[in-house]
Write a protein that holds these residues in place. Structure first.
Motif, mmCIF file in Angstrom:
data_model
loop_
_atom_site.group_PDB
_atom_site.id
_atom_site.type_symbol
_atom_site.label_atom_id
_atom_site.label_comp_id
_atom_site.label_asym_id
_atom_site.label_seq_id
_atom_site.Cartn_x
_atom_site.Cartn_y
_atom_site.Cartn_z
ATOM 1 N N UNK A 1 51.997 -30.337 17.801
ATOM 2 C CA UNK A 1 51.807 -30.980 16.502
ATOM 3 C C UNK A 1 50.525 -30.636 15.761
ATOM 4 N N UNK A 2 49.579 -29.985 16.426
ATOM 5 C CA UNK A 2 48.271 -29.789 15.805
ATOM 6 C C UNK A 2 48.286 -28.874 14.578
ATOM 7 N N UNK B 1 47.377 -17.705 7.974
ATOM 8 C CA UNK B 1 46.798 -19.044 7.899
ATOM 9 C C UNK B 1 46.303 -19.467 9.280
ATOM 10 N N UNK B 2 45.180 -20.160 9.309
ATOM 11 C CA UNK B 2 44.605 -20.614 10.570
ATOM 12 C C UNK B 2 44.715 -22.129 10.680
ATOM 13 N N UNK B 3 45.102 -22.618 11.855
ATOM 14 C CA UNK B 3 45.108 -24.049 12.136
ATOM 15 C C UNK B 3 44.805 -24.245 13.629
ATOM 16 N N UNK B 4 44.427 -25.472 13.990
ATOM 17 C CA UNK B 4 44.259 -25.812 15.392
ATOM 18 C C UNK B 4 45.612 -25.674 16.104
ATOM 19 N N UNK B 5 45.617 -25.103 17.307
ATOM 20 C CA UNK B 5 46.867 -24.962 18.073
ATOM 21 C C UNK B 5 46.602 -25.257 19.542
ATOM 22 N N UNK B 6 47.534 -25.978 20.155
ATOM 23 C CA UNK B 6 47.424 -26.211 21.592
ATOM 24 C C UNK B 6 48.599 -25.630 22.369
ATOM 25 N N UNK B 7 49.763 -25.463 21.722
ATOM 26 C CA UNK B 7 50.930 -25.087 22.529
ATOM 27 C C UNK B 7 51.523 -23.738 22.136
ATOM 28 N N UNK B 8 51.693 -23.474 20.852
ATOM 29 C CA UNK B 8 52.335 -22.238 20.424
ATOM 30 C C UNK B 8 53.840 -22.337 20.300
ATOM 31 N N UNK B 9 54.425 -23.475 20.706
ATOM 32 C CA UNK B 9 55.882 -23.604 20.687
ATOM 33 C C UNK B 9 56.336 -24.887 19.982
ATOM 34 N N UNK B 10 55.635 -25.288 18.947
ATOM 35 C CA UNK B 10 56.053 -26.380 18.071
ATOM 36 C C UNK B 10 56.177 -27.734 18.762
ATOM 37 N N UNK B 11 55.417 -27.973 19.820
ATOM 38 C CA UNK B 11 55.533 -29.312 20.404
ATOM 39 C C UNK B 11 54.213 -30.055 20.547
#
Lengths: 294, 370
Positions: A264-265, A252-262
């Motif tokens: 929220x994207x 599944x693809x989603x927007x990501x900024x951190x990679x460590x669950x903080x």
């Protein structure tokens, strides 16, 4: 005051490995398809380079300093983690800068993140990979692992679809698999939505390859990756063939900024796709995938 | 339980400053009670109360000398422990070599004075998000000192009693005060708080003072501006993803992001790169983000949540349902700020109640569910 953070399942070492960006050097850039290139990287720090491992399907945050980071799965062989390939189509602000990278340029990597393809879950039975378009890139490490461990599976079937021949990733490699690896028991079938005169394989969407693959639902584990609409139709047909939902895995693809669950994207219902995914079992997310704009 | 007179309270603030803490407390600015650096009790909002309602916030004079005759303004400790903008790393390029350095850990030690129980709970909610993966957050959090004040003046939009997060400080404080006429009762919550208290010249509280302190929060419980039925909120919200109320609230919601900015637990953030004019130095900065903006869910194939309906549903469902799956606690502490600071006065307690009374109004066609 010491904090009780036992609620998190992620270890501190894992997270620190992903929080700090590591400098990497672009070694080679290969055009794969329309506007799509594979960037071969090596991590600069020799200690980090030797310690780095990834599992098939996992993601790195690929960064261009001063521009930004994007989440991209590793597309190379997990048995050779000293050279890391990321296959990226130029579509947005960051990826268009990445398109200008040349050998010798420096980038940053953080990762690897996320839940991998469970290749070992298919052992003893058939592994069926159904990939569409760019979705072949995250699936390719799983195929490499299956090729290296061919004796662990009854059949290994790779079905790949793309919009047209110019959108088919890793064309030379797929030709080689289709022609030569079938003698080693890797069944590769290719199709494009709209073919041209040079195209020697099938025409039609990827699900039209299912009859040719003669899927045995009792012993088949499916990995599928591609546009959500493609995966939805693939899953519908596979369920129709009798493959159980718990043996179908999707990326599944989603927007990501951190990679460590903080950041929220990347939330999808209760899941953080960066850590709980990107690979999900269909019975975990089928209901969520059906909800528009979730 | 100890009793500290007003002068003793002044000594508390001075002692915290003397020990190297930057004292953060409530003060009046721009017509609101905000949290900021304060130099002593003189900076506190004396004789002031708040009138809060959906989309409404006003300060009024009380005519007395109370310091804490209000619930809370738009600020919470979030603004200090998880700053709106924070440099994560810097990169320099010199003679072709690229160097990336993580930002140095923060040196500042805060002493928060006057946090309500809801906001102390909110800090513990954010701990579950940041404490492992963010060393800067963890350092600020661990080195800060927390003086809670039990709440006797819930606002018109407060519902901490429903969420089980107040009005009485139950955990997460070094010292907890209750304002009575002429002074405060004080309870230490940690050894550190106890040690500080021993230097303040307090005396044992009388039975009458202890009873008066208990009456403060008991009375507050009676005067909660809002109530929320919390029974099986995750089940309620998960099975009503297609409820018509989402369309109804979307017709009012401006997707302005105010609710997420004032929420003491909202943690979503963007990571943004910037570069110096000569191109030799770049900074990677983390900034508060909001799930109410369309680009929040941006992906190459298109944005996931294009409609206001889907963004409001995401926020509310995350806050009251999926947060529990993710972190083992509700994302809402019942402070009511999202109601007060919503420019059109959307009220989460009203939205949830509306869904509850028409639970399952739109049933998803069963044959469609895989």
């Amino acid at each position: 005051m010491s904090l009780d953070v036992s609620a998190s399942a992620v270890s501190e070492a894992e997270i620190l490995a992903g929080v700090a960006p590591r400098v990497a050097t672009v070694r080679r850039v290969v055009q794969e398809a329309y506007e799509t290139y594979t960037y071969w990287l090596t991590l600069d720090d020799p200690v980090v380079r030797r310690a780095y491992r990834f599992e098939p399907g996992q993601i790195n945050m690929f960064g261009v300093v001063g521009v930004g980071e994007i989440p991209i799965s590793v597309s190379s062989d997990p048995a050779r983690p000293m050279r890391l390939a990321h296959t990226i189509r130029a579509t947005g602000r960051v990826t268009n800068v990445i398109k200008g990278l040349r050998p010798g340029d420096r980038v940053t990597l953080r990762g690897p993140f996320g839940r991998p393809w469970p290749v070992s879950a298919a052992r003893g039975g058939n592994l069926l990979v159904v990939a569409g378009g760019l979705g072949l890139a995250p699936a390719r490490p799983a195929i490499y692992r299956a090729i290296r461990d061919r004796g662990a599976f009854r059949r290994v079937i790779v079905l790949v679809g793309a919009r047209g021949p110019e959108h088919m990733l890793f064309r030379h490699e797929l030709d080689a698999w289709a022609q030569w690896l079938r003698f080693r028991g890797i069944e590769t079938h290719l199709t494009v939505d709209i073919a041209d005169d040079t195209w020697p394989y099938g025409e039609g969407v990827v699900t039209t390859l299912f009859p040719r693959a003669s899927i045995d639902p009792r012993v088949t584990t499916v990995f599928t990756c591609g546009p959500e609409i493609m995966m939805r139709f693939a899953v519908r047909d596979l369920l129709g063939l009798g493959v159980p939902a718990r043996r179908i895995w999707l990326s599944i693809e989603r927007n990501m900024h951190c990679g460590v669950k903080l950041c929220g994207h990347c939330q999808l219902g209760p899941y953080f796709v960066c850590a709980d995914g990107p690979i999900f079992r269909y019975d975990e997310i089928g209901e969520l995938m059906g909800v528009a704009e979730l | 339980m100890r009793f500290l007179d007003e002068e003793g309270f002044g000594r508390l603030m001075a002692l915290l400053a003397a020990r190297g803490y930057v004292v953060i407390g409530p003060t009046v600015r721009d017509g609101a009670i905000v949290l900021d650096r304060i130099d002593g009790a003189k900076d506190l909002p004396r004789g002031i109360r708040e009138a809060q309602g959906p989309g409404a916030y006003r300060l009024e004079a009380t005519g007395d000398h109370q310091l804490f005759a209000w619930s809370h303004g738009p600020d919470s400790a979030k603004r200090f422990l998880f700053p709106p903008r924070e440099v994560l790393s810097t990169a320099t390029r010199l003679e072709g070599e690229l160097r990336v350095d993580p930002a140095p850990l923060p040196e500042v030690r805060y002493a928060f004075v006057g946090l309500r129980s809801c906001d102390l709970h909110a800090i513990e909610v954010q701990d579950r998000v940041f404490a492992i993966a963010d060393p800067a957050y963890r350092k600020r959090r661990e080195e800060s000192f927390y003086v809670g004040v039990n709440c006797g003046h819930p606002g018109g939009t407060c519902f901490c009693d429903s969420m089980g997060t107040g009005p009485r400080c139950a955990a997460g404080f070094d010292l907890a005060l209750t304002e009575l006429g002429g002074g405060f009762t004080v309870e230490p919550g940690t050894a550190r708080g106890e040690e500080l208290l021993s230097e303040l010249g307090s005396r044992e509280a009388t039975g009458a003072e202890a009873a008066a302190a208990a009456a403060v929060t008991d009375g507050a419980r009676e005067r909660m501006g809002r109530r929320l039925e919390t029974d099986d909120l995750p089940g309620l919200l998960y099975r009503n993803r297609e409820h018509p109320r989402w369309d109804q609230v979307a017709s009012r919601c401006l997707t302005c992001t105010n609710c997420t900015m004032v929420c003491p637990t909202c943690f979503c953030n963007d990571v943004v790169d910037g570069i110096s004019l000569d191109g030799t130095e770049a900074t990677r900065t983390r900034e508060w983000a909001s799930c109410f903006s369309e680009e929040f869910s941006h992906m190459a194939p298109g944005d996931v949540r294009k409609s206001a309906r889907s963004r409001y549903r995401q926020w509310l469902t995350h806050k009251f349902a999926s947060w529990i799956d993710q972190f083992g606690t509700s994302g809402c502490v019942g402070c009511g700020r999202c109601i007060t600071w919503c420019p059109v006065g959307i009220d989460v307690t009203e939205e949830i109640a509306a869904i509850r009374v028409t639970d399952g109004e739109v049933a998803v066609a069963e044959e469609v569910v895989a």
